[in-house]
Design an enzyme around this catalytic site. Structure first.
Site, PDB file in Angstrom:
ATOM      1  N   HIS A 162      17.779  48.581  12.894  1.00  0.00           N
ATOM      2  CA  HIS A 162      17.207  48.275  14.222  1.00  0.00           C
ATOM      3  C   HIS A 162      17.403  46.778  14.491  1.00  0.00           C
ATOM      4  O   HIS A 162      16.430  46.027  14.604  1.00  0.00           O
ATOM      5  CB  HIS A 162      15.713  48.645  14.165  1.00  0.00           C
ATOM      6  CG  HIS A 162      15.002  48.654  15.474  1.00  0.00           C
ATOM      7  ND1 HIS A 162      14.888  47.558  16.300  1.00  0.00           N
ATOM      8  CD2 HIS A 162      14.333  49.643  16.103  1.00  0.00           C
ATOM      9  CE1 HIS A 162      14.186  47.870  17.356  1.00  0.00           C
ATOM     10  NE2 HIS A 162      13.841  49.118  17.278  1.00  0.00           N
ATOM     11  N   GLU A 266      21.178  48.693  18.012  1.00  0.00           N
ATOM     12  CA  GLU A 266      20.798  49.402  16.793  1.00  0.00           C
ATOM     13  C   GLU A 266      21.842  50.479  16.469  1.00  0.00           C
ATOM     14  O   GLU A 266      22.394  51.095  17.389  1.00  0.00           O
ATOM     15  CB  GLU A 266      19.420  50.031  16.990  1.00  0.00           C
ATOM     16  CG  GLU A 266      18.373  49.022  17.472  1.00  0.00           C
ATOM     17  CD  GLU A 266      17.204  49.655  18.186  1.00  0.00           C
ATOM     18  OE1 GLU A 266      16.807  50.775  17.824  1.00  0.00           O
ATOM     19  OE2 GLU A 266      16.674  49.022  19.124  1.00  0.00           O
TER      20      GLU A 266
HETATM   21  O1  TA6 Z   1      14.420  50.231  19.926  1.00  0.00           O
HETATM   22  C1  TA6 Z   1      13.902  51.417  20.330  1.00  0.00           C
HETATM   23  C2  TA6 Z   1      12.391  51.471  20.102  1.00  0.00           C
HETATM   24  O2  TA6 Z   1      12.033  52.761  19.678  1.00  0.00           O
HETATM   25  C3  TA6 Z   1      11.664  51.076  21.387  1.00  0.00           C
HETATM   26  O3  TA6 Z   1      11.178  52.222  22.057  1.00  0.00           O
HETATM   27  C4  TA6 Z   1      10.552  50.149  20.916  1.00  0.00           C
HETATM   28  O4  TA6 Z   1       9.398  50.881  20.588  1.00  0.00           O
HETATM   29  C5  TA6 Z   1      11.216  49.488  19.710  1.00  0.00           C
HETATM   30  O5  TA6 Z   1      11.947  50.545  19.073  1.00  0.00           O
HETATM   31  C6  TA6 Z   1      10.279  48.752  18.778  1.00  0.00           C
HETATM   32  O6  TA6 Z   1       9.498  49.654  18.049  1.00  0.00           O
HETATM   33  P1  TA6 Z   1       8.365  49.029  17.058  1.00  0.00           P
HETATM   34  O7  TA6 Z   1       7.713  50.203  16.400  1.00  0.00           O
HETATM   35  O8  TA6 Z   1       9.090  48.132  16.075  1.00  0.00           O
HETATM   36  O9  TA6 Z   1       7.461  48.238  17.961  1.00  0.00           O
END
Ligand code: TA6
Length: 310
Positions: A162, A266
């Site tokens: 990510h 990601e």
């Molecule tokens: O990058 C996609 C995602 O699922 C977004 O919807 C946002 O929630 C991000 O990841 C960050 O997630 P986190 O749980 O690290 O706050």
């Protein structure tokens, strides 16, 4: 944290933020990367001239059971919300260093592993080994992931990097390489559309998964006059995320204005879970590199061999 994996001038284990240890990879060129065994979380990748290419929130937590906000979180076995902690438990668990290597080429490498524990088994009843390998070159950072099913039952999983990239100004940032790819827009009830833009630019919250995306992507940070190139292998899907104004304010570990200086691109098995049968192993890799660019439409792409000098 055991010092047995230290290599003079190449792999150093030292105190990090919070009360967490970190591993520093130093390439002879001066390039540098840092990775916390907490989540096998890469938090820094710097060029040989000291430019930081990853975004790390100034509000990030560095504590047990908390995710680090920024860098390259490892997502396993669940992407997003579900029955497990959001984005799975791998990023909030301490991993073990499994090896460190100074290659003849000068590349510096460290690998970390995670396997099932009483805590993980309580929420996800499977046996596994998850390994991350980070390999630093003069102008590349290769991140490999391996998932092995060491149990006697098949399991379904997501696995992803990510990755948060630092940009000078989101309004002068573009992502290239996704034109013609089908995506699900997670902000519009997963509506399915085809990307029509050669250069994706940002002016609102963006959260979408591109399915079976091309393996070569590019982030143009025009204000910094540089590009980051992303080359993925066996990591089919790509998520593009920027929280923009309102979501930034809702995130306690993210500065209200930090959306201006980051973009997530990601890579992984994200759109749907993959299956792994007993004894099988999945391997995937994403290679990050960078180059200076001249701002303009015909921006260089490595496969065309027209990359401007480093
Ligand atoms: O990058 C996609 C995602 O699922 C977004 O919807 C946002 O929630 C991000 O990841 C960050 O997630 P986190 O749980 O690290 O706050």
């Amino acid at each position: 944290m055991s010092m047995e994996f230290g290599i003079p001038d190449a792999v150093t284990i030292l105190p990090g933020n919070g009360d967490l240890p970190k591993v520093r990879l130093t390439h002879s060129s001066g390039a540098l990367a840092e990775i916390y065994p907490h989540g096998a979380h890469i938090t820094s990748w710097q060029t040989k001239t000291g430019k930081e290419l990853l975004f790390l929130s100034s509000n990030s937590n560095f504590a047990a059971h908390q995710p680090i906000r920024g860098g390259i979180p490892v997502i396993f076995p669940q992407f997003g919300a579900g029955t497990l902690p959001p984005h799975g438990f791998a990023r909030i668990t301490d991993w073990e260093i499994s090896h460190s290597t100074l290659h003849d080429s000068g590349d510096v490498e460290v690998a970390m592993q995670l396997w099932e524990s009483e805590d993980s088994f309580n929420i996800w009843q499977h046996h596994f080994i998850l390994e991350l390998t980070a390999r630093l070159s003069e102008d590349k950072l290769s991140v490999g992931l391996m998932v092995s099913n060491t149990g006697d039952e098949p399991f379904l999983y997501h696995v992803a990097l990510h990755s948060y990239f630092a940009v000078e100004d989101i309004h002068r940032t573009a992502v290239r390489g996704l034109e013609g790819t089908t995506y699900l827009d997670w902000l519009r009830e997963d509506v399915r559309e085809v990307e029509t833009r050669a250069h994706i630019r940002f002016e609102e919250e963006t959260d979408r998964v591109y399915i079976h995306a091309p393996d070569m992507l590019q982030i143009n940070d025009e204000a910094h006059q540089r590009s980051v190139f992303i080359e993925k292998c066996h990591m089919p899907d790509v998520v593009i995320w920027n929280p923009w104004i309102d979501k930034s304010r809702r995130l306690s570990d993210f500065g209200d204005e930090e959306y201006l200086n980051m973009i997530c691109v990601e890579t992984g098995n994200i759109a749907k879970q993959a299956a792994l049968i007993p004894g099988d192993t999945y391997r995937g890799e994403t290679i990050f590199s960078f180059a200076a660019i001249e701002v303009g439409d015909n921006l260089p792409r490595p496969e065309l061999g027209v990359v401007v000098g480093r």
